[in-house]
Write an enzyme that holds these catalytic residues in place. Sequence first.
Site, PDB file in Angstrom:
ATOM      1  CD  GLU A 165      -1.254   1.696   3.027  1.00 32.68           C
ATOM      2  OE1 GLU A 165      -1.594   2.834   3.351  1.00 32.68           O
ATOM      3  OE2 GLU A 165      -0.684   0.903   3.792  1.00 32.68           O
TER       4      GLU A 165
ATOM      5  CB  CYS B 125       2.521   7.190   3.780  1.00 29.03           C
ATOM      6  SG  CYS B 125       2.899   5.883   4.940  1.00 29.03           S
TER       7      CYS B 125
ATOM      8  CB  CYS C 255       6.457  -5.942   8.882  1.00 28.36           C
ATOM      9  SG  CYS C 255       7.671  -5.080   9.917  1.00 28.36           S
TER      10      CYS C 255
ATOM     11  CB  CYS D 288       4.630  -4.032  16.243  1.00 26.98           C
ATOM     12  SG  CYS D 288       6.294  -3.381  15.989  1.00 26.98           S
TER      13      CYS D 288
ATOM     14  CB  CYS E  28       1.534  -3.374  13.594  1.00 22.14           C
ATOM     15  SG  CYS E  28       1.875  -2.947  11.887  1.00 22.14           S
TER      16      CYS E  28
ATOM     17  N   GLY F  86       6.300  -2.610   6.401  1.00 22.74           N
ATOM     18  CA  GLY F  86       7.697  -3.054   6.437  1.00 22.74           C
ATOM     19  C   GLY F  86       8.582  -2.224   7.333  1.00 22.74           C
ATOM     20  CD  GLU F  87      12.420  -1.121  10.742  1.00 19.84           C
ATOM     21  OE1 GLU F  87      11.371  -0.813  11.343  1.00 19.84           O
ATOM     22  OE2 GLU F  87      13.361  -0.329  10.589  1.00 19.84           O
TER      23      GLU F  87
ATOM     24  CB  SER G 203       8.877   5.563  10.463  1.00 21.28           C
ATOM     25  OG  SER G 203       8.345   5.101  11.683  1.00 21.28           O
TER      26      SER G 203
ATOM     27  CG  ASN H 171      -7.066   3.450  12.730  1.00 18.76           C
ATOM     28  OD1 ASN H 171      -8.170   3.729  13.157  1.00 18.76           O
ATOM     29  ND2 ASN H 171      -6.795   3.311  11.454  1.00 18.76           N
TER      30      ASN H 171
ATOM     31  CB  CYS I 276       1.456   5.274   5.928  1.00 22.70           C
ATOM     32  SG  CYS I 276       1.326   6.914   5.243  1.00 22.70           S
TER      33      CYS I 276
HETATM   34  N1  SAH Z   1       8.437  -0.405  10.745  1.00 20.70           N
HETATM   35  C1  SAH Z   1       8.471   1.024  10.846  1.00 20.70           C
HETATM   36  C2  SAH Z   1       7.567   1.754   9.888  1.00 20.70           C
HETATM   37  C3  SAH Z   1       6.170   1.244   9.629  1.00 20.70           C
HETATM   38  S1  SAH Z   1       4.862   1.507  10.766  1.00 20.70           S
HETATM   39  C4  SAH Z   1       8.209   1.450  12.281  1.00 20.70           C
HETATM   40  O1  SAH Z   1       7.973   0.584  13.123  1.00 20.70           O
HETATM   41  O2  SAH Z   1       8.286   2.642  12.559  1.00 20.70           O
HETATM   42  C5  SAH Z   1       4.631   3.235  10.923  1.00 20.70           C
HETATM   43  C6  SAH Z   1       4.054   3.605  12.280  1.00 20.70           C
HETATM   44  O3  SAH Z   1       2.655   3.213  12.394  1.00 20.70           O
HETATM   45  C7  SAH Z   1       4.777   2.932  13.439  1.00 20.70           C
HETATM   46  O4  SAH Z   1       5.010   3.857  14.466  1.00 20.70           O
HETATM   47  C8  SAH Z   1       3.765   1.883  13.865  1.00 20.70           C
HETATM   48  O5  SAH Z   1       3.975   1.465  15.179  1.00 20.70           O
HETATM   49  C9  SAH Z   1       2.448   2.617  13.656  1.00 20.70           C
HETATM   50  N2  SAH Z   1       1.265   1.762  13.668  1.00 20.70           N
HETATM   51  C10 SAH Z   1       1.186   0.473  13.312  1.00 20.70           C
HETATM   52  N3  SAH Z   1      -0.070   0.013  13.470  1.00 20.70           N
HETATM   53  C11 SAH Z   1      -0.810   1.034  13.937  1.00 20.70           C
HETATM   54  C12 SAH Z   1      -2.198   1.184  14.305  1.00 20.70           C
HETATM   55  N4  SAH Z   1      -3.046   0.192  14.193  1.00 20.70           N
HETATM   56  N5  SAH Z   1      -2.607   2.392  14.766  1.00 20.70           N
HETATM   57  C13 SAH Z   1      -1.743   3.424  14.848  1.00 20.70           C
HETATM   58  N6  SAH Z   1      -0.443   3.348  14.500  1.00 20.70           N
HETATM   59  C14 SAH Z   1       0.032   2.162  14.064  1.00 20.70           C
END
Ligand code: SAH
Length: 349
Positions: free
Chosen positions: A93, A106, A113, A117, A120, A162-163, A194, A293, A336
């Site tokens: 996406e 974004c 990934c 987390c 996520c 992704g990371e 990020s 979210n 994003c």
């Molecule tokens: N892997 C990287 C970048 C991708 S996620 C990172 O961890 O930063 C981008 C951001 O969105 C991260 O801070 C992640 O923790 C957050 N994120 C993931 N799922 C989410 C959700 N359901 N609601 C709000 N933020 C979320």
Amino acid sequence: MTVTVKKYLSDLASVRQWAQANELPAYRVNQIQHWLCQTQIQSIDEMTDLPKPLRRQLVEAFEFWSTRIVRHQTSPDGTEKLLVQLDTGGSVECVLLRDGIRRTICVSSQVGCAMGCVFCASGLDGVERSLTDYEIVEQFLRLQRLLPAGERISHVVMMGMGEPLANLANVLSALELASSPAGLGISPRRITISTVGLPPGILKLAEVSHPYNLAISLHAANDELRNRLVPVNNKIGIASIMEAAEEYFRATGRRLTFEYVLLAEINDQPQHAEELVELLGRRGAMLNVIPYNPVAGLPYKTPAPQAIREFRKILLDGQVNVQFRERKGDQIDAACGQLRRTLNVATFE
Ligand code: SAH
């Protein structure tokens, strides 16, 4: 039998190789790059300053796109989301966000990934693979083409799926094109990577000659809780992330941003805010707090407004440079990862 390997125009390294093999002058590649990065065209035939025979040769050697847009959603606040199908399978996406004069995109760096987390959706099925540099570039080019002629992308955040630091070489190669004046011409100061917080990657980023902004997804200020929310933390620990972050700041002078997704009754209690004050209060860093979210199928919830207010007060009293993001609306710097999820929930289930 000759096997023809498909080549794509967004893979400018292979365009350059091809041009050399065909003894074309270097400025031809610059012309192609200009058409790709600074116009809205979608076919080689539209590259009107290239001689027709050259266009024919190019059409034979290259496809314009390696990706296919399989979904395109527009929300009333001007946000547009693309689900992009990759030629070798899998999809990612990417998003265009409009905020005043800002046009922020974004972008994803991997299919899935590996960081795991728990809240996520991107990592629910692990990682399939890292994107190539041109697959990242194509997200820029696809999103640029959603804008009316004359409007340009102003900001890039690597906050999609992704990371990014687990695919650093390709991310940096793609961002090179995004930031070069002959490419998309976006200042590195308007480009943010990020990360979940991988110290070796952070240290490598610190060495890039034109540093990008760095955002670190913290989500907890003590290791016991962070290990549960961000399992990869078990092998890393907050202290070594902070050390790498310090080094990044020392080497680049760029102010760091930490991200903190607020999960009801998990990391939103007064003691968590106090721990954040302890960790970040005396640093010049910014803290972006993002209410969660909700993701279909996961048990996590957005905190109630009262809990958010209390959390915020403790941070402000503790002199933390904190911004609270809205769930909808001002999603510019932070959301994003969740937009892809929204898209999946809305259209793919
Ligand atoms: N892997 C990287 C970048 C991708 S996620 C990172 O961890 O930063 C981008 C951001 O969105 C991260 O801070 C992640 O923790 C957050 N994120 C993931 N799922 C989410 C959700 N359901 N609601 C709000 N933020 C979320």
